[in-house]
Scaffold this active site. Sequence first.
Site, PDB file in Angstrom:
ATOM      1  N   ASP A   1       0.892  -1.153   0.105  1.00 52.80           N
ATOM      2  CA  ASP A   1       0.137  -0.027  -0.042  1.00 52.80           C
ATOM      3  C   ASP A   1       0.965   1.193  -0.040  1.00 52.80           C
ATOM      4  O   ASP A   1       1.594   1.537   1.110  1.00 52.80           O
ATOM      5  CB  ASP A   1      -0.943   0.203   1.411  1.00 52.80           C
ATOM      6  CG  ASP A   1      -2.037   1.205   1.248  1.00 52.80           C
ATOM      7  OD1 ASP A   1      -2.002   1.937   0.344  1.00 52.80           O
ATOM      8  OD2 ASP A   1      -2.596   1.331   2.201  1.00 52.80           O
TER       9      ASP A   1
ATOM     10  N   TYR B   1     -16.519  14.125 -14.982  1.00 52.10           N
ATOM     11  CA  TYR B   1     -15.287  14.249 -14.630  1.00 52.10           C
ATOM     12  C   TYR B   1     -14.713  15.466 -14.055  1.00 52.10           C
ATOM     13  O   TYR B   1     -14.698  15.744 -13.115  1.00 52.10           O
ATOM     14  CB  TYR B   1     -14.197  14.036 -15.923  1.00 52.10           C
ATOM     15  CG  TYR B   1     -12.856  13.538 -15.430  1.00 52.10           C
ATOM     16  CD1 TYR B   1     -12.610  12.038 -15.480  1.00 52.10           C
ATOM     17  CD2 TYR B   1     -11.863  14.223 -15.082  1.00 52.10           C
ATOM     18  CE1 TYR B   1     -11.361  11.518 -14.891  1.00 52.10           C
ATOM     19  CE2 TYR B   1     -10.646  13.874 -14.628  1.00 52.10           C
ATOM     20  CZ  TYR B   1     -10.379  12.635 -14.781  1.00 52.10           C
ATOM     21  OH  TYR B   1      -9.180  12.179 -14.034  1.00 52.10           O
TER      22      TYR B   1
ATOM     23  N   LEU C   1      -0.820   7.048  -9.005  1.00 58.86           N
ATOM     24  CA  LEU C   1      -1.951   6.045  -8.465  1.00 58.86           C
ATOM     25  C   LEU C   1      -3.224   6.276  -8.998  1.00 58.86           C
ATOM     26  O   LEU C   1      -3.581   7.445  -8.943  1.00 58.86           O
ATOM     27  CB  LEU C   1      -1.793   6.058  -6.864  1.00 58.86           C
ATOM     28  CG  LEU C   1      -0.503   5.482  -6.035  1.00 58.86           C
ATOM     29  CD1 LEU C   1      -0.906   5.831  -4.474  1.00 58.86           C
ATOM     30  CD2 LEU C   1      -0.175   4.501  -6.330  1.00 58.86           C
TER      31      LEU C   1
END
Length: 396
Positions: free
Chosen positions: A110, A234, A138
């Site tokens: 993680d 978005y 990420l």
Amino acid sequence: MIIQPKIRGFICTTAHPEGCFKAVEEQVNYVKQKGQLLGPKNVLVIGASTGYGLASRITATFGAGAKTIGVFFEKGADEKRTASPGWYNSAAFETLAHRDGYYAKSLNGDAFSNDMKERVAELIRQDLGQVDLIIYSLASPRRTHPVTGEVFSSVLKPIGQSFTGKTVDAFRGEVKEVTIEPATEEEIANTVAVMGGEDWAMWIDYLADQGLLAKGVKTVAYSYIGPAITYAVYRDGTIGKAKEHLKMTADQLSQKLKSLNGEAVISVDKAVVTQASAAIPVVPLYISLLFKLMQEKGTHEGCIEQIYRLFKDHLYTNHPQSRDAEGYIRIDDLEMQADIQKKIEQLWPTVTSENLQQVTDVKGYCDDFYRLFGFNMPGIDYNADVNPEVKIESID
Ligand code: NAD
């Protein structure tokens, strides 16, 4: 094990090791054939196993000859399940990098945790001394805060009012209307906590404190803006708020990195098929239209073509047009060209389930989706028995 695709909604629960190897090898060959780049020497890629992060790691290695440390959160295979595609990609990447004599080590776990930051710092200290490029790529639905332990979940929702618009179920070939209710204040804050810049800043602050950032260090995070058709879900939605926070973080980090003559920058990338983008309503239909038009124009690109341009034309150049007025790098420039966007606007209201195959490249969308998991790759026999257990060389 005979490994075939198993699609559930917008994910595929299986992945094919040989297909993933081939897909990674294609990206490596693309970079090798484009030629050497000026670039970084020691690179950390956070989110290095798929999509834009993997393309960044490949470009840094095979384009610039850099040493790379890759961080990702992937699953190895067990008796019942194949590994995740990012696991197979990283195994393939390391095999190819090591074969050509490049340093490449990977850490699986993680990235939001303090423990991962400490492990990475230790590895940098031990093997590289310092890093001169950190890619932050990420895409995650969740984040456990390393200080409070709170778990935040991100949502893809409009803000202020509900949104109704077209979307596609690409695998069924159905164009449908979706209605998404607006996010609550809490959902907005949680999405910013997951996909905003707090964790990026934590990484850079920590590595800086540890003296692990080289003079002239650069750090890059990725964003998306897109056209008006996707604004509600978005740019003006919860994910857009997180991306605004990412930009604010870039500006703050740039100030902090001045003493090292460094910079933090956001690269706005093109919409491509990745596990992250498949989950966003409206976007798959937009991508299907976009692909067709960009292919017809000869400007179609995937992650690797863009990231190669990012390094060559924007990160390691003094070209004055390498940033826009707000300081963004725009490698979505070909996507946003006026003629392409105008045609999409014209075609958008006309798309139906009946004409989907003619008007859009939904087939190309599905092909790309399968390829993410190592399927639909030419030359692979998907009826043959294959060992799902593949080792990533640097991981015990
Ligand atoms: P992706 O899903 O292909 O990759 C995400 C990466 O993050 C993987 O390597 C995964 O292992 C890693 N990851 C996720 N959670 C993690 C965790 N907790 N710890 C360690 N690693 C973790 O995503 P992508 O589409 O390449 O997106 C990367 C970035 O690019 C995102 O910021 C995204 O918004 C941006 N972007 C994507 C697109 C697009 O169309 N896909 C367009 C423009 C910008």
